[in-house]
Enzyme design. Structure first.
Site, mmCIF file in Angstrom:
data_model
loop_
_atom_site.group_PDB
_atom_site.id
_atom_site.type_symbol
_atom_site.label_atom_id
_atom_site.label_comp_id
_atom_site.label_asym_id
_atom_site.label_seq_id
_atom_site.Cartn_x
_atom_site.Cartn_y
_atom_site.Cartn_z
ATOM 1 N N TYR A 19 0.870 -1.178 0.000
ATOM 2 C CA TYR A 19 0.000 0.000 0.000
ATOM 3 C C TYR A 19 0.903 1.223 0.000
ATOM 4 O O TYR A 19 1.667 1.441 0.943
ATOM 5 C CB TYR A 19 -0.875 -0.046 1.251
ATOM 6 C CG TYR A 19 -1.829 1.103 1.435
ATOM 7 C CD1 TYR A 19 -2.765 1.424 0.460
ATOM 8 C CD2 TYR A 19 -1.824 1.849 2.618
ATOM 9 C CE1 TYR A 19 -3.660 2.462 0.653
ATOM 10 C CE2 TYR A 19 -2.721 2.882 2.824
ATOM 11 C CZ TYR A 19 -3.635 3.185 1.842
ATOM 12 O OH TYR A 19 -4.527 4.215 2.028
ATOM 13 N N TYR A 173 -11.838 -4.162 6.969
ATOM 14 C CA TYR A 173 -10.523 -3.854 7.533
ATOM 15 C C TYR A 173 -10.617 -2.769 8.597
ATOM 16 O O TYR A 173 -10.146 -2.924 9.725
ATOM 17 C CB TYR A 173 -9.560 -3.402 6.424
ATOM 18 C CG TYR A 173 -8.234 -2.924 6.964
ATOM 19 C CD1 TYR A 173 -7.224 -3.823 7.266
ATOM 20 C CD2 TYR A 173 -7.997 -1.571 7.213
ATOM 21 C CE1 TYR A 173 -6.013 -3.394 7.799
ATOM 22 C CE2 TYR A 173 -6.804 -1.139 7.749
ATOM 23 C CZ TYR A 173 -5.817 -2.054 8.039
ATOM 24 O OH TYR A 173 -4.627 -1.622 8.578
ATOM 25 N N HIS A 174 -11.236 -1.642 8.251
ATOM 26 C CA HIS A 174 -11.280 -0.513 9.176
ATOM 27 C C HIS A 174 -12.229 -0.753 10.342
ATOM 28 O O HIS A 174 -12.132 -0.082 11.370
ATOM 29 C CB HIS A 174 -11.660 0.763 8.428
ATOM 30 C CG HIS A 174 -10.600 1.218 7.464
ATOM 31 N ND1 HIS A 174 -10.685 0.980 6.113
ATOM 32 C CD2 HIS A 174 -9.417 1.844 7.664
ATOM 33 C CE1 HIS A 174 -9.605 1.470 5.524
ATOM 34 N NE2 HIS A 174 -8.824 1.985 6.432
ATOM 35 N N LYS A 532 -10.815 17.060 16.538
ATOM 36 C CA LYS A 532 -9.989 16.491 15.472
ATOM 37 C C LYS A 532 -9.909 17.517 14.337
ATOM 38 O O LYS A 532 -10.767 17.540 13.453
ATOM 39 C CB LYS A 532 -10.579 15.181 14.956
ATOM 40 C CG LYS A 532 -10.226 13.995 15.840
ATOM 41 C CD LYS A 532 -10.450 12.670 15.134
ATOM 42 C CE LYS A 532 -9.548 12.454 13.958
ATOM 43 N NZ LYS A 532 -8.106 12.412 14.308
ATOM 44 N N ASP A 536 -8.129 14.287 8.829
ATOM 45 C CA ASP A 536 -7.890 12.943 9.345
ATOM 46 C C ASP A 536 -9.174 12.367 9.935
ATOM 47 O O ASP A 536 -9.778 12.950 10.829
ATOM 48 C CB ASP A 536 -6.782 13.008 10.397
ATOM 49 C CG ASP A 536 -6.601 11.704 11.143
ATOM 50 O OD1 ASP A 536 -6.816 10.645 10.521
ATOM 51 O OD2 ASP A 536 -6.235 11.750 12.321
ATOM 52 N N HIS A 538 -9.285 9.105 11.200
ATOM 53 C CA HIS A 538 -8.999 8.044 12.166
ATOM 54 C C HIS A 538 -9.345 8.569 13.556
ATOM 55 O O HIS A 538 -8.547 9.256 14.193
ATOM 56 C CB HIS A 538 -7.523 7.640 12.101
ATOM 57 C CG HIS A 538 -7.202 6.781 10.925
ATOM 58 N ND1 HIS A 538 -6.469 7.240 9.852
ATOM 59 C CD2 HIS A 538 -7.511 5.491 10.645
ATOM 60 C CE1 HIS A 538 -6.340 6.259 8.963
ATOM 61 N NE2 HIS A 538 -6.959 5.196 9.421
#
Length: 657
Positions: A19, A173-174, A532, A536, A538
């Site tokens: 990746y 995945y996340h 935040k 981003d 995450h």
């Protein structure tokens, strides 16, 4: 590889990917060509956050984010540069892109046509899973309903025009990165797949629908509990076969096959003793390769130093070599399934399937994946909180973190800090190229293309043809996304963190007493504003800090991702913050914190302590301290209660003479 090696293999290796993407299209192209020369067999493109969230590199929200976590692709010229000297009709390309997936695929198709490729022969995958963006990754743009419609637009177009392309990765995945248990990962991902297929079914002729089902692929995660993870993959295979057969009437077994790519877990990679991550990555890869029945079709591995920052080419090469050694040096691919009929495996698979079916039925009773986004988000935050609690209580052993913490300095962390740092000048260079592109294009053709795109979106037509025409006309990523925003509106997803008083007080008595005491001194409840800034998405760190602060009795404000420094300063002022906490994982901490601290001083809030958490190198931590930041936390600061004690200490009112 010799002919003898080819002959002795009874199964083909999976696609070997890394990746990758950073800085500029030119720099990323050089990295791709170097990796292909080293034996990589497919590409996996990482895009930067402005590209993922639909902003041009000169947008105010893109400041500090350009080229940091991936490559900026603002228009067809960037896409040309990204794949220069790489024949796209011979490549299998995975693009990790979601909200702007229709657009990036349009740019890819336009670039391939310029190369002279027959687009019906293109092979690859576009992630294109917006539902998990609301739950875990945060790069959504529009509300769920129009986003689901755009997922289906891509799938419908690809089925007709790019039939070898996987138009969607159902991306669990996340979900695991956000704390999902194996049962939740199974159920939430399968619910997403059902939502997409339900949206697609009316668009596709009944006789063609089974083949359409066969183009849906998955992108999954494999954690360190590799026996459980291997069983999870076998459960995925069985459950998907069951859903395709029973819910959608797909009779041909090949169209019911569970096809998936994987990147193994990054959540468990540690900043402490980072060399240990090599073993974690290898063990996690075994979960998705040992079991032939549930073997991944493509594998990409993080590098040992991903918890520190951007991996260098050598670090990526090391992870690629892991795959090559397993695929070509061992005898793994010579054997049938190694676990078929194993009673322990069968029991675990059955348990996972039963639990996943129960959760899936629960989601269906709420109206499916889109209707239950708030519920799924809250469950992920709860699961992640419990995961962290187990580490803090030493119930889960993490080598080098809460056990065997003494060790030798790593010789892998050399004078460059063990990571690659993107030159800040890259952002201005990218903006200069963007402005040159705008100047050189045909303004009339762009205006016409945007008008056609807007009309298609408003009419509910498939947006892919208009998007491809816009790509060829020179439209930019920000312009394409702005049309989607105008037609469908923007969206702010759920945080999963309730502001209500908490009853989760186990082990927090001392901290709660300290919060009560300082609140008495302050004359009101200690107010902690968590934010935040930047693009981003995450949000795990911010969520868990807010979650624990609430459990400790603080009055919290956390409104989710993508707040500007200006908005956060206004929030701190309006809410009467005693402490402000910022979470930034994209590497853009220096410009974003600098902007916020300046605005705090201008608003006469310079006395309010600011704490910052993220993947922050030591040199940058020193710079933040010089800006006036009171505390800097990195992934090695895993004890949330220590952070809570710091916040209490920082919030004490100044002593008067």
């Amino acid at each position: 590889m010799s002919q003898m090696q080819n002959d002795r293999k009874t199964d083909r290796p999976w696609l070997i990917r890394t990746y990758a993407g950073h800085s500029t299209a030119e720099a990323s192209n050089a990295l791709y060509r170097a990796n292909l020369a080293k034996g990589q067999t497919g590409l996996s493109v990482a895009f930067d956050l402005p590209t993922q969230t639909g902003y041009d590199s000169d947008h105010v929200l893109a400041r500090g984010e350009v080229g940091k976590v991936g490559v900026p692709v603002g228009h067809l010229g960037d896409m040309r540069s990204l794949f220069d000297q790489i024949p796209l009709d011979q490549m299998n390309t995975s693009m990790t892109i979601n909200a702007t997936a229709p657009w990036l695929l349009s740019l890819y198709i336009a670039a391939a046509e310029e190369q002279g490729a027959d687009i019906s022969k293109l092979q690859g995958t576009v992630q294109n899973d917006l539902i998990k963006e609301y739950l875990s990754r945060g790069t959504y743009i529009c509300p769920p309903a129009p986003s689901l419609k755009m997922i289906a637009d891509v799938a419908e177009y690809c089925y007709t025009h790019v039939p070898k392309w996987n138009p969607m990765n159902v991306c669990s995945y996340h979900l695991q990165e956000a704390g999902a248990t194996p049962e939740q990962e199974l159920a939430f991902a399968l619910a997403t797949a059902q939502a997409v297929l339900d949206e697609l079914k009316p668009r596709i002729a009944p006789e063609d629908f089974p083949a359409m089902v066969g183009r849906i692929s998955f992108f999954v995660n494999a954690g360190i509990r590799f026996v459980t993870e291997m069983c999870k993959m076998r459960a995925f295979v069985d459950l998907w076969d069951e859903i395709c057969r029973d819910r959608y009437g797909v009779e041909d077994p090949k169209f019911r096959r569970f096809r998936y790519g994987v990147q193994v877990n990054s959540l468990g990679l540690t900043e402490q003793q980072p060399e240990n991550n090599v073993y974690r990555i290898l063990i996690e890869m075994l979960a998705v390769t040992l079991s032939k029945k549930a073997r991944a079709r493509a594998v990409q591995l993080p590098a040992w130093n991903e918890a520190l920052g951007l991996p260098r080419p050598w670090d990526q090469q090391w992870s690629m070599r892991m795959q090559q050694i397993l695929a070509y040096e061992t005898d793994l691919l010579e054997y049938e399934d190694l676990f078929e009929g194993n009673p322990a495996v069968d029991r675990k698979v059955q348990t996972l399937k039963d639990d996943a079916r129960a959760e899936l039925a629960n989601l269906q009773s709420m109206g499916g994946a889109v209707a239950s986004i708030d519920y799924m988000k809250s469950r992920l935050v709860d699961s992640n909180a419990e995961r962290l609690n187990r580490i803090e209580r030493n119930e889960t052993v993490v080598v080098g973190v809460n056990s065997w913490t003494e060790g030798e300095p790593s010789p892998l962390q050399t004078e460059d800090g063990g990571i690659m740092v993107v030159d800040p000048a890259v952002e201005q260079e990218q903006i200069t190229r963007l402005n040159a592109w705008r100047q050189a294009r045909d303004a009339g053709a762009v205006a016409t293309a945007l008008a056609d795109l807007r009309a298609a979106a408003r009419a509910g037509d498939n947006i892919m043809p208009a998007s491809i025409a816009a790509a060829k006309a020179g439209v930019t990523t920000g312009e394409w996304a702005e049309e989607m925003r105008r037609v469908h509106g923007t969206y702010r997803g759920p945080t999963g963190v309730s502001g209500s008083p908490s009853n989760k007080t186990e082990g927090l008595d001392d901290l709660r007493e300290a919060v009560n005491a300082v609140s008495d001194q302050l004359g009101r409840r200690l107010k902690f504003v968590v934010g935040k800034p930047g693009l981003d998405g995450h949000s795990n760190g911010a969520e868990q800090i807010a979650f624990r602060a609430r459990d400790c009795g603080m009055d919290i404000t956390y409104d989710g991702i993508r707040m500007t420094p200006e908005e956060l300063v206004a929030q701190a002022q309006d809410d009467g913050a005693h402490v402000v906490g910022l979470s930034i994982l994209s590497g853009s901490h220096i410009p974003l914190v600098e902007d916020l601290m300046r605005r705090m001083r201008e608003a006469n809030l310079g006395h309010i302590p600011v704490v910052v958490g993220g993947i922050i190198p030591d040199d940058d931590a020193e710079k933040l301290s010089q800006m006036g930041v009171s505390r800097v936390y990195t992934p090695k600061d895993f004890e949330l209660n220590t952070i809570m004690a710091d916040i209490v200490q920082l919030s004490h009112p100044p002593k008067t003479a």
